[in-house]
Design a protein around this motif. Sequence first.
Motif: not given
Length: 316
Positions: A76, A100-103, A107, A114
């Motif tokens: 973002h 972003r989620e589901n980027a 990990s 995050d």
Amino acid sequence: MHTRLLSPDDQGLAIACDWLSQGDLVAMPTETVYGLAGDARNATAVARIYEAKGRPSFNPLIVHLPDRLAAEKIAHFDESARALAQAFWPGALTMVLPLRENAGIASLVTAGLDTVALRVPAHPAAHALLQRFGGPLAAPSANPSGRISPTTAAHVADPDSGLGGRIPAVLDAGSCPVGVESTIIGWVDGQPALLRPGGIAAEAIEEVLGQSLIRPAINPDAPNAPGQLTSHYAPRASLRLNAETAGPDEVMIGFGKVGGELTLSASGDLTEAAARLFDLLRQADAMGRPIAVAAVPETGLGAAINDRLRRAAAPR
């Protein structure tokens, strides 16, 4: 494993992309230092980066991308981040931004944080590789963890001080023009923060933002960006800083009016000093004696040079 040197031409780029697509690693040139690139979406490839370097897994990696649009699919961006991207990308700036989620980023790249560190490199060979590969590349410096960063393909391929025999290939495009790693900027409680000084002066970033950067306390046992470990960029020999003359058995690296067997810049040019820093540390280390380094001003690129020297001199 034999480490192969590839030319940054069509054939070399094709071979590099084949290896990267299979989850293997390729060292690539950037304008800062050579990076050890692996597919940032492939957990096995990212694990191989940590294994090849001997890098602690709590130390996050920088993701390299061809342009800001690709970066915005992963993190973002707010108005200030876009302003910095507009001013300094492609270039020696890394930004730590909310992931972003589901980027689709493994990990291991973010060390479980995050946030994610992103950069768009300016080097034409790195850009060509990123465009051809078509995906994000995680790429820390292509050297054993904690040791001197590489600014030539020969540094990377050296089996004693580099990664020779540990990785399949190095894309060889000569010397890196900047010579120190990227500046890393993050945001702490909404305020822009200098997380690591580097190839772009903090003063230039502050001018674009119209405000001062905060300098948050860094916890080397829980870094929130690469390059924050206490001991880093280190030669095998001991290193003494802010020296005016060499001791009886020391190799002296001079700067400006302070001379030595080697010199960062006889004219006191910080850009030249940054470009020569890691190469001269390697040359001095090869002499097998303790190293003394002249004082460097703590302004502009001098902040990045001194940051690397302090970490190189830290107890290990």
